[in-house]
Design a protein around this motif. Structure first.
Motif, PDB file in Angstrom:
ATOM      1  N   GLY A 146      -9.132  -4.546  18.396  1.00  0.00           N
ATOM      2  CA  GLY A 146      -8.936  -5.967  18.139  1.00  0.00           C
ATOM      3  C   GLY A 146      -8.083  -6.271  16.913  1.00  0.00           C
ATOM      4  N   TYR A 147      -8.502  -7.303  16.186  1.00  0.00           N
ATOM      5  CA  TYR A 147      -7.766  -7.772  14.997  1.00  0.00           C
ATOM      6  C   TYR A 147      -8.047  -6.853  13.820  1.00  0.00           C
ATOM      7  CZ  TYR A 147      -6.381 -10.882  11.148  1.00  0.00           C
ATOM      8  OH  TYR A 147      -5.799 -11.411  10.025  1.00  0.00           O
ATOM      9  N   ARG A 148      -7.000  -6.183  13.335  1.00  0.00           N
ATOM     10  CA  ARG A 148      -7.146  -5.297  12.168  1.00  0.00           C
ATOM     11  C   ARG A 148      -5.983  -5.538  11.222  1.00  0.00           C
ATOM     12  NH1 ARG A 148      -7.049   0.503  13.785  1.00  0.00           N
ATOM     13  NH2 ARG A 148      -7.216   0.764  11.531  1.00  0.00           N
ATOM     14  N   PRO A 149      -6.213  -6.214  10.109  1.00  0.00           N
ATOM     15  CA  PRO A 149      -5.132  -6.515   9.161  1.00  0.00           C
ATOM     16  C   PRO A 149      -4.450  -5.245   8.649  1.00  0.00           C
ATOM     17  CG  PRO A 149      -7.107  -7.771   8.636  1.00  0.00           C
ATOM     18  CD  PRO A 149      -7.501  -6.771   9.683  1.00  0.00           C
ATOM     19  N   GLY A 150      -3.127  -5.326   8.550  1.00  0.00           N
ATOM     20  CA  GLY A 150      -2.359  -4.228   7.986  1.00  0.00           C
ATOM     21  C   GLY A 150      -1.853  -3.208   8.993  1.00  0.00           C
ATOM     22  N   LEU A 170      -5.280  -2.818  -3.972  1.00  0.00           N
ATOM     23  CA  LEU A 170      -4.344  -1.920  -3.303  1.00  0.00           C
ATOM     24  C   LEU A 170      -4.843  -1.606  -1.903  1.00  0.00           C
ATOM     25  CD1 LEU A 170      -1.706  -0.535  -4.194  1.00  0.00           C
ATOM     26  CD2 LEU A 170      -3.042   1.517  -4.682  1.00  0.00           C
ATOM     27  N   ILE A 171      -3.970  -1.784  -0.903  1.00  0.00           N
ATOM     28  CA  ILE A 171      -4.381  -1.607   0.487  1.00  0.00           C
ATOM     29  C   ILE A 171      -3.399  -0.682   1.204  1.00  0.00           C
ATOM     30  CG2 ILE A 171      -4.905  -2.778   2.654  1.00  0.00           C
ATOM     31  CD1 ILE A 171      -5.323  -5.350   1.035  1.00  0.00           C
ATOM     32  N   ASN A 172      -3.929   0.344   1.853  1.00  0.00           N
ATOM     33  CA  ASN A 172      -3.113   1.207   2.710  1.00  0.00           C
ATOM     34  C   ASN A 172      -2.812   0.474   4.015  1.00  0.00           C
ATOM     35  OD1 ASN A 172      -2.903   4.109   1.558  1.00  0.00           O
ATOM     36  ND2 ASN A 172      -5.032   3.513   1.174  1.00  0.00           N
ATOM     37  N   VAL A 173      -1.551   0.476   4.429  1.00  0.00           N
ATOM     38  CA  VAL A 173      -1.154  -0.259   5.630  1.00  0.00           C
ATOM     39  C   VAL A 173      -0.237   0.603   6.496  1.00  0.00           C
ATOM     40  CG1 VAL A 173      -1.382  -2.558   4.596  1.00  0.00           C
ATOM     41  CG2 VAL A 173       0.789  -1.309   4.376  1.00  0.00           C
ATOM     42  N   GLU A 174      -0.018   0.139   7.725  1.00  0.00           N
ATOM     43  CA  GLU A 174       0.883   0.829   8.643  1.00  0.00           C
ATOM     44  C   GLU A 174       2.299   0.279   8.581  1.00  0.00           C
ATOM     45  OE1 GLU A 174      -0.553   0.857  12.626  1.00  0.00           O
ATOM     46  OE2 GLU A 174      -2.393   1.959  12.154  1.00  0.00           O
ATOM     47  N   GLY A 215       6.855  10.907   5.790  1.00  0.00           N
ATOM     48  CA  GLY A 215       5.748  11.299   4.925  1.00  0.00           C
ATOM     49  C   GLY A 215       5.380  10.308   3.844  1.00  0.00           C
ATOM     50  N   CYS A 216       5.973   9.122   3.873  1.00  0.00           N
ATOM     51  CA  CYS A 216       5.663   8.118   2.852  1.00  0.00           C
ATOM     52  C   CYS A 216       4.314   7.459   3.126  1.00  0.00           C
ATOM     53  CB  CYS A 216       6.755   7.047   2.802  1.00  0.00           C
ATOM     54  SG  CYS A 216       8.328   7.638   2.137  1.00  0.00           S
ATOM     55  N   ARG A 217       3.652   7.088   2.063  1.00  0.00           N
ATOM     56  CA  ARG A 217       2.399   6.339   2.133  1.00  0.00           C
ATOM     57  C   ARG A 217       2.712   4.881   1.837  1.00  0.00           C
ATOM     58  NH1 ARG A 217      -2.194   6.628  -2.496  1.00  0.00           N
ATOM     59  NH2 ARG A 217      -3.769   5.259  -1.540  1.00  0.00           N
ATOM     60  N   LEU A 218       2.361   3.986   2.750  1.00  0.00           N
ATOM     61  CA  LEU A 218       2.695   2.570   2.621  1.00  0.00           C
ATOM     62  C   LEU A 218       1.516   1.805   2.023  1.00  0.00           C
ATOM     63  CD1 LEU A 218       4.516   1.930   6.020  1.00  0.00           C
ATOM     64  CD2 LEU A 218       5.374   3.009   3.933  1.00  0.00           C
TER      65      LEU A 218
END
Length: 298
Positions: A146-150, A170-174, A215-218
């Motif tokens: 469903g709804y998943r921010p980021g 700080l939030i890890n995102v796609e 390989g970057c972390r967003l």
């Protein structure tokens, strides 16, 4: 205070550019260089415009991604920020992004939180409509998750972070919105990865996919703020909306195939978008008619 930072701005030289540059140079930390990449046929728009840390590069091509790639190749410093020409950075934005970048390793890539200029609210404010209908909608687009921010969901639709009530710094995102991102120079993608002509719809999704592939972390730093004026689909005429949705569809379809997502779910998104646009237009027309009739009867 100037710092060893290159800011790259692709532009056509519209009026918003000068305010964007002024904001960059009014912060607690200012860039050593601001590289503006503009097609040669539009260079006249910047005639006589001089700023001490401004570098203007005329490009032989037109296109946001291609122009930005030229700027990336010319960036002199280890830290590089990409910025759209209509994005206004907060006074502390650059300082925050640099601090977060350096605190999270050499493969970090950090985006700012985006706010609407007129309302001050998050650009990605969570919809507050019929909860049951929204649950069904996001189930159709993204299955049980469903709804998943980021994230970028199964339909290839990107879901932003609603900052209201969010206490995470700080939030890890796609994915990261391309309007304001801080990179290490070594991680920059220097190719023109956008395969289509015209406005670069979904380029930030393609860019994010390629960064993660490398390989970057967003990350999003919610305390690094910038602002942009937003528009609603219902503000457009039918002709404008048709042009937008056709171009958006073409670009997202490319991304969905590239990333192995679902064309079927993506089509549901565009059907829902078209229905929403039509119903909003009808409601707007009806409201105007009611107001007009009331004035006549008075």
């Amino acid at each position: 205070m100037k710092t060893d930072l290159s800011v790259v701005i692709p532009t056509l030289g519209d009026n918003c550019l000068k305010e964007t540059i002024a904001q960059l140079n009014n912060g607690t930390t200012t860039p050593a260089e601001i590289i503006v990449c503009i097609p040669e046929e539009y260079l006249f728009r910047l005639d006589g415009y001089v700023v001490s840390n401004l570098v203007i590069i005329g490009t032989d091509m037109r296109g946001q991604v291609a122009q930005r790639a030229v700027g990336f190749k010319n960036a002199q410093y280890d830290n590089v920020m990409q910025l759209d020409d209509d994005v206004l950075v907060d006074k502390y934005c650059i300082e925050r992004l640099l601090k977060t970048l350096k605190a999270n390793g050499t493969m970090a890539t950090v985006g700012a939180s985006l706010h609407c200029v007129s309302s001050g609210e998050s650009v990605y404010k969570k919809p507050n409509k019929n909860k049951v209908a929204l649950k069904v909608y996001y189930w159709l687009l993204n299955g049980r998750d469903g709804y998943r921010p980021g994230i970028i969901d199964k339909s290839g639709v990107n879901i932003g972070i609603d900052l209201y009530g969010n206490d995470q710094e700080l939030i890890n995102v796609e994915w990261l919105a391309g309007g304001c991102i801080m990179h290490y120079n070594n991680n920059l993608i220097l190719d023109n990865y956008y395969p289509l002509e015209g406005k670069a719809y979904s380029e930030d999704l393609i860019h994010s996919y390629l960064l993660k592939k490398n390989g970057c972390r967003l990350l999003i730093d919610t305390l690094a703020k910038c602002s942009i004026e937003t528009e609603q689909s219902s503000d457009y005429s039918l002709k404008e909306f048709t042009s937008i949705i056709v171009s958006d569809y073409r670009a997202r379809k490319y991304f969905v195939r590239l990333s192995g997502r679902s064309i079927f779910r993506m089509n549901i998104y565009y059907i829902a978008w078209s229905i929403s646009y039509t119903s909003n237009k009808i409601a707007s027309w009806f409201n105007r008619s009611v107001i007009k009739n009331k004035k006549i009867s008075q």
